[in-house]
Structure formats: C-alpha cells, structure tokens
Design a protein around this motif. Structure first.
Motif, PDB file in Angstrom:
ATOM      1  N   ARG A  34      -4.666   0.227 -54.906  1.00 21.82           N
ATOM      2  CA  ARG A  34      -4.285  -0.231 -53.552  1.00 21.82           C
ATOM      3  C   ARG A  34      -2.871   0.234 -53.209  1.00 21.82           C
ATOM      4  NH1 ARG A  34      -6.634  -5.237 -54.963  1.00 21.82           N
ATOM      5  NH2 ARG A  34      -4.560  -6.015 -55.430  1.00 21.82           N
ATOM      6  N   HIS A  35      -1.931   0.066 -54.146  1.00 18.23           N
ATOM      7  CA  HIS A  35      -0.542   0.480 -53.904  1.00 18.23           C
ATOM      8  C   HIS A  35      -0.451   1.995 -53.724  1.00 18.23           C
ATOM      9  CE1 HIS A  35       1.010  -3.513 -54.424  1.00 18.23           C
ATOM     10  NE2 HIS A  35       0.530  -3.600 -55.652  1.00 18.23           N
ATOM     11  N   ALA A  38      -1.589   2.818 -50.184  1.00 16.73           N
ATOM     12  CA  ALA A  38      -0.562   2.487 -49.192  1.00 16.73           C
ATOM     13  C   ALA A  38       0.551   3.536 -49.203  1.00 16.73           C
ATOM     14  CB  ALA A  38      -0.002   1.095 -49.466  1.00 16.73           C
ATOM     15  N   GLN A  54      -1.627   0.792 -38.524  1.00 14.64           N
ATOM     16  CA  GLN A  54      -1.603  -0.292 -39.507  1.00 14.64           C
ATOM     17  C   GLN A  54      -3.032  -0.668 -39.896  1.00 14.64           C
ATOM     18  OE1 GLN A  54       1.168  -1.593 -41.066  1.00 14.64           O
ATOM     19  NE2 GLN A  54      -0.418  -2.456 -42.394  1.00 14.64           N
ATOM     20  N   LYS A  57      -4.170   1.698 -42.546  1.00 13.91           N
ATOM     21  CA  LYS A  57      -3.556   1.363 -43.833  1.00 13.91           C
ATOM     22  C   LYS A  57      -4.270   0.177 -44.481  1.00 13.91           C
ATOM     23  CE  LYS A  57       0.968   2.983 -42.340  1.00 13.91           C
ATOM     24  NZ  LYS A  57       2.321   2.584 -41.944  1.00 13.91           N
ATOM     25  N   ASP A  58      -4.499  -0.863 -43.687  1.00 11.56           N
ATOM     26  CA  ASP A  58      -5.149  -2.075 -44.210  1.00 11.56           C
ATOM     27  C   ASP A  58      -6.581  -1.791 -44.659  1.00 11.56           C
ATOM     28  OD1 ASP A  58      -2.807  -3.457 -43.622  1.00 11.56           O
ATOM     29  OD2 ASP A  58      -3.598  -4.330 -41.770  1.00 11.56           O
ATOM     30  N   GLN A  61      -6.747   0.314 -47.893  1.00 12.28           N
ATOM     31  CA  GLN A  61      -6.500  -0.497 -49.085  1.00 12.28           C
ATOM     32  C   GLN A  61      -7.700  -1.383 -49.412  1.00 12.28           C
ATOM     33  OE1 GLN A  61      -2.382  -2.043 -49.847  1.00 12.28           O
ATOM     34  NE2 GLN A  61      -2.176  -1.510 -47.672  1.00 12.28           N
TER      35      GLN A  61
END
Length: 158
Positions: A34-35, A38, A54, A57-58, A61
C-alpha cells in the motif's frame, strides 16, 4: 519485499512509469505494498506532471491491499506486484503461484469477509485474470483523474 524500479520508452514523448516488487510473505507485505503504491503515484504526479486524483490514490491503495491480501491468503510462496502508468490509468498487476482463477461470489449482505474481489471489480475501470505457465496474473486498471461525469469508479453508471 524488494523494489525494482524500471523506466523504459513506451512512447517517445512519454516514458513508461513502472515499479515491480517481489513479495516474500513476511507478514508486512500488504502494508508495504500500500505504501509503495502511494509513493509510486506521488512520484508519477510530482516527477512526470501526471494528473492523479486523491480518489485514484485511495482506490489504488485499496486494490493493492485486496489483491495482495488474496495472494498471501490463497497462494503459497512468493508473489509479484507491478504498478505501471498506461495512458490515463494505473495498472495494478499481482502475480501469484496459485493457478486457480478467482471468482467473485454472489452478493450476500450477511456474509462476513470474502468481498475483496467484488470490491476490486466494482472500483476498477478494467479487470482481467490470466492463467500463467505458473500461477496466475490479475490486472486491475484505475483511472488517474476523476471522471468528469462524477462516476466513482471512472465508468459511467449503468
């Protein structure tokens, strides 16, 4: 988890933006993946000037988390995660050693858990599964920019 960034030439005016990671099953793969996702999208935005919402991005992840979780849960051995920008989408590709193709279960509000594939299919702009000589490869595509029509997943509502 080992990162192997790669850049090549998809088109003369736009370099391929990609990162590949081997997931070794150490219990921290899901959070690290996940990191990584991002950071990958943040770099694509900052270094290449790509529009990355955004929401993208969400959702990226979330998709990474669900697909890596399934690979860890159902497939013995290593897994691979590839993230790449293709046109106006980010592709999340997870390879694992299990040759059994996943099947989304019928909707059941009373079922606890096992909704990951349903979630991925609902939020992805594109989704495909391929059997490989060893294991399988799952690809989900997520639009980088918000849909001007307001659709959450980048597709027109039915």
């Amino acid at each position: 988890m080992e990162a192997n960034p790669a850049a090549g030439g998809a088109a003369p005016d736009r370099p391929e933006i990609q990162i590949s990671v081997a997931l070794i099953g150490d219990g921290e793969d899901i959070a690290q993946a996940r990191h990584l996702a991002a950071g990958f999208l943040a770099r694509a935005q900052a270094e290449h000037g790509l529009p990355v919402s955004q929401r993208a991005k969400d959702l990226t992840q979330l998709v990474v988390s669900e697909l890596v979780t399934n690979a860890r849960k159902y497939a013995p051995g290593p897994a691979l995660l590839d993230l790449r920008i293709t046109g106006a989408t980010v592709e999340v590709v997870v390879w694992d050693t299990d040759p059994v193709l996943p099947v989304a279960r019928a909707a059941d509000a009373g079922r606890v858990g096992q909704h990951g594939l349903e979630i991925v299919m609902a939020v992805a702009q594109g989704f495909e599964v391929q059997r490989e000589p060893v294991g399988k490869r799952i690809t989900a595509r997520i639009a980088l920019a918000d849909d001007p029509g307001g659709a959450i997943c980048g597709r027109r509502p039915l």
